[in-house]
Design a protein around this motif. Structure first.
Motif, PDB file in Angstrom:
ATOM      1  N   MET A 122       0.658  -1.215   0.308  1.00  0.00           N
ATOM      2  CA  MET A 122       0.013   0.334   0.031  1.00  0.00           C
ATOM      3  C   MET A 122       0.457   1.329   0.574  1.00  0.00           C
ATOM      4  O   MET A 122       0.927   1.756   0.835  1.00  0.00           O
ATOM      5  CB  MET A 122      -0.877  -0.083   1.006  1.00  0.00           C
ATOM      6  CG  MET A 122      -1.561  -0.949   1.502  1.00  0.00           C
ATOM      7  SD  MET A 122      -3.049  -1.235   2.481  1.00  0.00           S
ATOM      8  CE  MET A 122      -1.927  -1.487   4.147  1.00  0.00           C
ATOM      9  N   PRO A 123       1.085   1.931  -1.062  1.00  0.00           N
ATOM     10  CA  PRO A 123       3.068   2.866  -1.389  1.00  0.00           C
ATOM     11  C   PRO A 123       2.057   4.072  -1.568  1.00  0.00           C
ATOM     12  O   PRO A 123       1.983   4.844  -0.627  1.00  0.00           O
ATOM     13  CB  PRO A 123       3.200   2.377  -2.434  1.00  0.00           C
ATOM     14  CG  PRO A 123       2.296   1.749  -3.200  1.00  0.00           C
ATOM     15  CD  PRO A 123       1.433   1.078  -1.861  1.00  0.00           C
ATOM     16  N   SER A 124       0.323   3.870  -0.961  1.00  0.00           N
ATOM     17  CA  SER A 124       0.048   5.094  -1.483  1.00  0.00           C
ATOM     18  C   SER A 124      -1.251   4.966  -0.071  1.00  0.00           C
ATOM     19  O   SER A 124      -2.172   6.325   0.177  1.00  0.00           O
ATOM     20  CB  SER A 124      -1.097   5.337  -2.151  1.00  0.00           C
ATOM     21  OG  SER A 124      -0.218   5.538  -3.425  1.00  0.00           O
ATOM     22  N   GLY A 125      -0.900   4.713   0.563  1.00  0.00           N
ATOM     23  CA  GLY A 125      -1.771   4.398   2.326  1.00  0.00           C
ATOM     24  C   GLY A 125      -3.113   3.398   1.657  1.00  0.00           C
ATOM     25  O   GLY A 125      -3.310   2.757   0.428  1.00  0.00           O
ATOM     26  N   GLY A 126      -3.824   3.558   2.634  1.00  0.00           N
ATOM     27  CA  GLY A 126      -5.290   2.530   2.550  1.00  0.00           C
ATOM     28  C   GLY A 126      -5.381   1.725   4.557  1.00  0.00           C
ATOM     29  O   GLY A 126      -5.184   2.166   5.245  1.00  0.00           O
ATOM     30  N   ARG A 127      -5.843   0.286   4.760  1.00  0.00           N
ATOM     31  CA  ARG A 127      -6.084   0.113   5.480  1.00  0.00           C
ATOM     32  C   ARG A 127      -5.875  -1.560   5.877  1.00  0.00           C
ATOM     33  O   ARG A 127      -5.872  -2.086   5.170  1.00  0.00           O
ATOM     34  CB  ARG A 127      -8.259   0.293   6.317  1.00  0.00           C
ATOM     35  CG  ARG A 127      -8.779  -0.145   6.798  1.00  0.00           C
ATOM     36  CD  ARG A 127     -10.162  -0.523   7.315  1.00  0.00           C
ATOM     37  NE  ARG A 127     -10.396   0.721   6.914  1.00  0.00           N
ATOM     38  CZ  ARG A 127     -10.223   1.769   8.250  1.00  0.00           C
ATOM     39  NH1 ARG A 127      -9.962   0.944   8.821  1.00  0.00           N
ATOM     40  NH2 ARG A 127     -10.672   2.570   8.338  1.00  0.00           N
ATOM     41  N   LEU A 128      -4.983  -1.452   7.311  1.00  0.00           N
ATOM     42  CA  LEU A 128      -4.551  -2.846   7.573  1.00  0.00           C
ATOM     43  C   LEU A 128      -6.049  -3.655   8.794  1.00  0.00           C
ATOM     44  O   LEU A 128      -6.001  -3.539   9.813  1.00  0.00           O
ATOM     45  CB  LEU A 128      -3.199  -3.105   8.177  1.00  0.00           C
ATOM     46  CG  LEU A 128      -2.755  -4.282   8.282  1.00  0.00           C
ATOM     47  CD1 LEU A 128      -2.650  -5.132   7.350  1.00  0.00           C
ATOM     48  CD2 LEU A 128      -1.662  -4.287   9.682  1.00  0.00           C
ATOM     49  N   THR A 129      -6.549  -4.586   8.339  1.00  0.00           N
ATOM     50  CA  THR A 129      -7.130  -5.225   8.852  1.00  0.00           C
ATOM     51  C   THR A 129      -7.323  -6.829   9.185  1.00  0.00           C
ATOM     52  O   THR A 129      -6.447  -8.225   9.095  1.00  0.00           O
ATOM     53  CB  THR A 129      -8.643  -5.130   8.283  1.00  0.00           C
ATOM     54  OG1 THR A 129      -9.622  -3.961   7.884  1.00  0.00           O
ATOM     55  CG2 THR A 129      -9.546  -5.867   9.080  1.00  0.00           C
ATOM     56  N   VAL A 130      -6.520  -6.650  11.401  1.00  0.00           N
ATOM     57  CA  VAL A 130      -6.749  -7.943  11.542  1.00  0.00           C
ATOM     58  C   VAL A 130      -8.027  -8.773  12.667  1.00  0.00           C
ATOM     59  O   VAL A 130      -8.295  -7.880  12.995  1.00  0.00           O
ATOM     60  CB  VAL A 130      -5.629  -7.950  12.277  1.00  0.00           C
ATOM     61  CG1 VAL A 130      -4.903  -9.178  13.466  1.00  0.00           C
ATOM     62  CG2 VAL A 130      -3.761  -7.318  11.675  1.00  0.00           C
ATOM     63  N   GLU A 131      -8.254  -9.712  11.993  1.00  0.00           N
ATOM     64  CA  GLU A 131      -9.112 -10.482  12.160  1.00  0.00           C
ATOM     65  C   GLU A 131      -9.436 -11.599  12.575  1.00  0.00           C
ATOM     66  O   GLU A 131      -8.695 -12.003  11.962  1.00  0.00           O
ATOM     67  CB  GLU A 131     -10.598 -10.184  11.254  1.00  0.00           C
ATOM     68  CG  GLU A 131     -12.280 -10.493  11.490  1.00  0.00           C
ATOM     69  CD  GLU A 131     -13.199 -10.173  10.444  1.00  0.00           C
ATOM     70  OE1 GLU A 131     -14.292 -10.770  10.930  1.00  0.00           O
ATOM     71  OE2 GLU A 131     -12.614 -10.205   9.898  1.00  0.00           O
ATOM     72  N   ALA A 132      -9.931 -12.400  14.208  1.00  0.00           N
ATOM     73  CA  ALA A 132     -10.044 -13.305  14.680  1.00  0.00           C
ATOM     74  C   ALA A 132     -11.477 -14.068  14.716  1.00  0.00           C
ATOM     75  O   ALA A 132     -11.914 -13.140  15.263  1.00  0.00           O
ATOM     76  CB  ALA A 132      -9.015 -13.216  15.332  1.00  0.00           C
ATOM     77  N   VAL A 133     -11.369 -14.516  13.989  1.00  0.00           N
ATOM     78  CA  VAL A 133     -12.512 -15.436  14.454  1.00  0.00           C
ATOM     79  C   VAL A 133     -12.705 -17.576  14.682  1.00  0.00           C
ATOM     80  O   VAL A 133     -12.006 -17.732  14.358  1.00  0.00           O
ATOM     81  CB  VAL A 133     -13.668 -15.542  13.428  1.00  0.00           C
ATOM     82  CG1 VAL A 133     -13.986 -14.133  13.191  1.00  0.00           C
ATOM     83  CG2 VAL A 133     -13.722 -16.072  12.044  1.00  0.00           C
ATOM     84  N   ASN A 134     -13.541 -17.370  15.616  1.00  0.00           N
ATOM     85  CA  ASN A 134     -13.600 -19.507  16.096  1.00  0.00           C
ATOM     86  C   ASN A 134     -14.315 -19.908  14.018  1.00  0.00           C
ATOM     87  O   ASN A 134     -15.542 -19.396  14.413  1.00  0.00           O
ATOM     88  CB  ASN A 134     -14.009 -19.314  16.766  1.00  0.00           C
ATOM     89  CG  ASN A 134     -13.762 -19.144  18.252  1.00  0.00           C
ATOM     90  OD1 ASN A 134     -13.038 -18.714  18.266  1.00  0.00           O
ATOM     91  ND2 ASN A 134     -14.681 -18.759  19.370  1.00  0.00           N
ATOM     92  N   SER A 135     -14.227 -21.030  13.756  1.00  0.00           N
ATOM     93  CA  SER A 135     -14.589 -21.830  13.192  1.00  0.00           C
ATOM     94  C   SER A 135     -14.051 -23.324  13.474  1.00  0.00           C
ATOM     95  O   SER A 135     -13.168 -23.541  13.972  1.00  0.00           O
ATOM     96  CB  SER A 135     -13.625 -20.907  11.452  1.00  0.00           C
ATOM     97  OG  SER A 135     -13.468 -19.720  11.391  1.00  0.00           O
ATOM     98  N   VAL A 136     -14.975 -23.849  12.377  1.00  0.00           N
ATOM     99  CA  VAL A 136     -16.065 -25.440  12.665  1.00  0.00           C
ATOM    100  C   VAL A 136     -15.541 -25.801  11.194  1.00  0.00           C
ATOM    101  O   VAL A 136     -16.107 -25.503  10.265  1.00  0.00           O
ATOM    102  CB  VAL A 136     -16.352 -26.299  13.350  1.00  0.00           C
ATOM    103  CG1 VAL A 136     -16.455 -27.415  13.570  1.00  0.00           C
ATOM    104  CG2 VAL A 136     -16.460 -25.454  15.005  1.00  0.00           C
TER     105      VAL A 136
END
Length: 1004
Positions: free
Chosen positions: A759-773
């Motif tokens: 993202m050389p021009s900027g942006g958004r970094l999203t770290v997400e964690a969920v439980n999955s089966v």
């Protein structure tokens, strides 16, 4: 039995009883039946008792009692215990009577004397006794047999008070004992057979029970053929002393007399085959010898006038069969027959039930798969009980079972069918309808459609003739009805017939779901059917006079031209696949069949897009499997390279440290600092390699991802730029996972840095964690409970070819010197170590999401301990010098470390392996042991450390390794990871020698 009552105690007779016998006073021998007569006429002068006139009164009295009693009694008197008995005792003697009269006890009962002599001795010593059902094997009929008796022994005193003899009252209980044993045997056998249903098991159980009860060699049960001559047994029981005799045997080989006995239902009893005259013929002796039997009881079973089965008992030794034993064999034969009849009946019933069940299942399948529609209606309300697939095709996929017809099919009301059902139910007569119209909705929510059906309503009646339901069976004859109507109309006039034929062809042309094409050989479209509109979106007007090549995918154009040329040459096309453009721009795969005539190409195409997509999915899955295998192989290779590289870095670090100690030039120190920085960068690279190869010295523990990522948020923000927003989406109820905390944090940092660079021009970094089966069969190859961690960016994304290789070690798209290509490889290795996997979703200009699956841990996260304080080397004046034993198989590493330690003031002993090091541990000349872990020979560094502690319990040990798969076994031993700083090693050794216990603890 009860002892005879006596005066003054249990001893009969005694002083003062009666007076002296005079003259010929023999009245005490009067009466007594046969034995009284024999006593009176017996020559007593030849016996130890002498003439009866001289017998003492005590003997006279007891003899009188014996003779006057009907119970079996005897008296044994005098020094030889001469035997006197009454008529009741005669049956007990058997063949010993009458010679036993007056003879010594030991001679009369010589066969049982060893058993009863102790009892006689106790009686003559004055002790009365009583025995119940005592087993006494004896020979009284010329053979030895078991006999049971209930009797009492009573001492008899003479006139002088001494005991010259004894009295016995006895009852033989052999019959009662054998009857009780036989009854007990039958009860146990009955209980056992009742539990068995297999005929083979029933026969086997009866054979074994009888054989063990009688103590014989072999028992067998079998059936006889219709000629009542050949006997067949599937198996037999033996005690192990004889062979099994399964198979078919000719009963005539044992002699016609024996065969006739068995055919008449008799029992054949042979006590000794060698002595029985019935068995004297050589062929009979040969038959018995072949079976290894010397005695037998064989009983036959005759049913409806014919011998049908037999049960035999064999013994390899001669044996006198007791009548009770013979009777038991006969009873067991009958019981076995009955049990087998029951078991065979049950087995036949089971087979019949299984056959009926199979037939029922077959009928249900036939009902369900029948091309004719069928249903069963119950009761006056005509409730659906059964309906097959063809019926559901006719009326649509709607709920039927358990519903009345008027509720399940309301659109049929008013068409007369409900009234027909009521009439058939009330009158009990069937109704047949031919090509009757019915208006029915064939799909839920669809309009009512007219169909023509031929059917029968057949009443279902119970045993009393009452109608309980209606069976409906028929077929949808709509197409046939329409064809029939059309044919009828065609038969009216030739012109109308031709017109209808054209209409039929037009109908097929219009109704076909496959695209149909008529084109000239140059590709110009002459005609298309309506399926082109429903499938590809093009109308007939839009396609008229166009070239069909204009709609072909560019990649398929040349192949399609070549196939059109083949058609122009007169060849047919059995199958040809290409892609045609839909009106909305997408392409569909079509499979063509085409034939030419003299002017046109006639072609039919079927949509195979779904099949192609399924094939592509399969190929993608196979490619993912190959990629995983390739990654595993590369990981093993990089692990080995990293191990060797650690030793090289360690040697370089040692050399740089010694150079720094031996020079004071500032320019050289600047170069040394640069070299040590390079060593550090190399060590970090090796750490990534080891993590990817899963050979890193991991310390997995249960962690909470939410707390761990939140604690890293400040570090993540510093790793990102100000124009990148950090968005953390972490639930409160996330499952714990078991990973190395350091490797986990390193993986998150690597993903964040990669996202920042994308993202050389900027942006958004999203770290997400969920439980999955994940369920079994998931395409990702995992199953169970996982924590799903995803890191997403809004950057430039990557093509599919790049994403497919992103996890490969050393693969990078960054400029030279800006990336090692190991960051994502370390992320993949972490996921695999945690029992999960990783994958990438990305597309150019649509960002990238990296997914990690980490298996759920069953252990709650532990509270992190405080980090230990760093070890600070003591000043030179405070240093305590000592002797260090360095064990290292790499000669360069051994030389550099030894030299550095000597420069630090330590005395150094060197060894290339554990075997060379052991002699140095024999005395107290070594203060610290420094050993590599992986070395040649039979002992590793861990094994050497344990041996050293056995020999020198207080000896400090430090291990160093660049290959750490086995380091988990080094419990309680400090470990230095190569390449380590020489100053760190010197400081740790100094601290240990100075008595600093904390320096000796393992660094977490």
């Amino acid at each position: 039995m009860t002892d005879l009552p006596v005066m003054g105690g249990p001893v009969i007779g005694g002083p003062g009883i009666g007076g002296p016998v005079t003259g010929d006073d023999l009245d005490f021998l009067s009466g007594g039946g046969e034995m009284g007569e024999r006593m009176r006429s017996h020559d007593w002068s030849s016996t130890a008792l002498g003439p009866p006139q001289g017998w003492p009164q005590s003997l006279r009295t007891i003899v009188s009692v014996v003779l006057s009693s009907r119970q079996a009694m005897f008296v044994a008197w005098g020094p030889e215990l001469s035997f006197l008995y009454n008529d009741g005792y005669v049956p007990i003697f058997g063949a010993k009577h009458p010679e036993a009269l007056g003879r010594p006890f030991a001679e009369v009962w010589w066969d049982i004397w060893p058993q009863i002599k102790p009892l006689v001795d106790r009686t003559l010593s004055g002790e009365a006794s009583w025995y119940e059902d005592l087993l006494i094997p004896m020979e009284r009929r010329g053979f030895r047999e078991d006999a049971w008796f209930t009797f009492s022994y009573t001492p008899v005193r003479g006139e002088d008070g001494r005991i010259p003899g004894m009295f016995c009252a006895a009852i033989e209980t052999t019959s009662q004992v054998l009857a009780a044993r036989r009854t007990d045997f039958h009860l146990k056998l009955e209980a056992r057979l009742r539990q068995l249903s297999n005929p083979f098991a029933v026969a086997a159980a009866a054979e074994e029970a009888l054989g063990r009860h009688l103590g014989v060699s072999r028992v067998g049960y079998g059936v006889v053929d219709e000629t009542a001559r050949f006997f067949t047994t599937e198996r037999n029981w033996t005690d192990g002393s004889v062979d099994h005799q399964a198979g078919t045997h000719d009963l005539l080989s044992f002699g016609p007399e024996f065969l006739n006995t068995l055919r008449l239902g008799g029992t054949l009893t042979i006590h000794d085959t060698a002595a029985d005259p019935r068995c004297a013929a050589p062929e009979q002796q040969a038959a018995f010898a072949a079976l290894n039997l010397a005695s037998t009881v064989t009983t036959s079973l005759v049913k409806n006038g014919r011998m049908v089965a037999a049960l035999y008992v064999h013994d390899r030794k001669p044996r006198r069969w007791h009548p009770d034993e013979v009777r038991l064999v006969e009873e067991v034969a009958e019981r076995t027959w009955s049990a087998l009849e029951r078991a065979q009946a049950e087995e036949s019933l089971h087979r019949a039930n299984a056959r009926l069940a199979a037939e029922g299942e077959q009928m249900r399948n036939l009902f369900r798969q029948s091309p004719n529609f069928m249903c069963v209606l119950r009761g006056p309300d005509h409730v659906f009980e059964l309906a097959n697939d063809s019926y559901r095709q006719l009326v649509g996929d709607r709920p039927l079972i358990g519903k009345p017809v008027h509720e399940a099919m309301p659109e049929v009301a008013g068409q007369g069918f409900f009234e027909l059902l009521g009439r058939v139910y009330d009158r009990g007569k069937p109704f047949v309808g031919h090509a009757l119209p019915v208006r029915v909705a064939r799909q839920p929510g669809a309009p009512v459609e007219e169909r023509f059906i031929t059917f029968i309503y057949q009443p279902i009646k119970d045993a009393d003739g009452r109608v309980t339901g209606i069976f409906c069976e028929g077929s949808d004859v709509t197409e046939a009805k329409r064809a029939e109507d059309a044919l009828r109309d065609l038969n009216a006039t030739l012109e109308q017939r031709v017109a209808e034929r054209t209409a039929d062809r037009d109908r097929m042309w219009r109704l076909s779901t496959d695209v149909m094409l008529v084109a000239r050989f140059d590709g110009t479209i002459n005609a298309v059917n309506p399926a082109w509109t429903s499938l590809l979106g093009w109308t007939e007007e839009e396609l008229a006079a166009r070239n069909f090549l204009d709609f072909v995918h560019p990649d398929d154009l040349e192949r399609t031209r070549a196939e059109a040329a083949r058609l122009g040459a007169g060849h047919t096309t059995p199958r040809f696949e290409n892609r045609y453009r839909h009106k909305d721009g997408r392409y569909l795969w079509l499979s063509w069949v085409a034939v030419p005539d003299d002017r046109f190409i006639h072609a039919v195409g079927r949509d195979i897009t779904a099949q192609k997509e399924a094939d592509a999915t399969l190929r993608q899955t196979e490619e993912q499997l190959r990629q995983a295998q390739k990654m595993e192989a590369v990981g093993q290779l990089t692990g080995g390279v990293a191990h060797d590289f650690n030793n090289l870095l360690q040697a370089l670090e040692g050399c740089l440290s010694m150079i720094g100690r031996r020079t004071g030039e500032p320019q050289v120190h600047a170069l040394l600092d640069a070299g040590q920085q390079a060593v550090g960068r190399g060590a970090k690279l090796v750490q990534q390699l080891m993590a990817f190869a899963r050979r890193d010295s991991l310390r997995p523990e249960s962690i909470g991802v939410r707390d761990r990522v939140l604690a890293m948020s400040a570090l993540l923000e510093r790793a990102l730029r100000a124009d990148i927003a950090l968005d953390l989406r972490l639930g409160d109820d996330l499952w714990p996972v078991e990973v190395d905390p350091t490797q986990f944090e390193l993986a998150v940092i690597n993903l964040a840095v990669n996202a920042r660079d994308a993202m050389p021009s900027g942006g958004r970094l999203t770290v997400e964690a969920v439980n999955s089966v994940f369920s079994p069969g998931d395409p990702r190859g995992v199953e169970g409970e996982f924590l799903h961690l995803s890191v997403s960016d809004t950057g430039c994304g990557m093509p599919a070819a790049v994403a497919a290789r992103a996890f490969e070690p050393f693969f990078t798209t960054k400029d030279l010197g800006k990336g090692t290509g190991l960051g994502l490889a370390q992320v993949y290795g972490l996921a695999r170590q945690a029992g999960g996997t990783a994958w990438i979703d990305s597309a150019p200009d649509h960002g990238t999401t990296v997914h990690l699956l980490l298996r759920r841990s069953g252990v709650a996260p532990a509270v992190e301990p405080a980090l230990p304080a760093a070890i600070v080397p003591p000043s030179v004046g405070a240093r305590r010098h000592g002797r260090v034993l360095v064990v290292e198989d790499d000669p360069i590493v051994a030389m550099t470390v030894s030299t550095a330690l000597e420069d630090a003031g330590f005395a150094v002993l060197s060894a290339a392996n554990a075997e060379e090091a052991l002699p140095h541990l024999a005395d107290d000349g070594v203060d610290v042991l420094l050993s590599d872990v992986v070395m040649p020979g039979g002992m590793s560094g861990i094994d050497l450390a344990r041996e050293a502690r056995e020999r020198r319990p207080g000896l400090p040990v430090i291990l160093a390794t660049g290959y750490s798969e086995d380091i988990a076994r080094a419990t309680g031993i400090p470990v230095l990871a190569k390449p380590y700083r020489i100053d760190d090693l010197v400081g740790r050794i100094d601290a240990i020698l100075m008595g600093d216990v904390e320096a000796y603890k393992i660094r977490e």
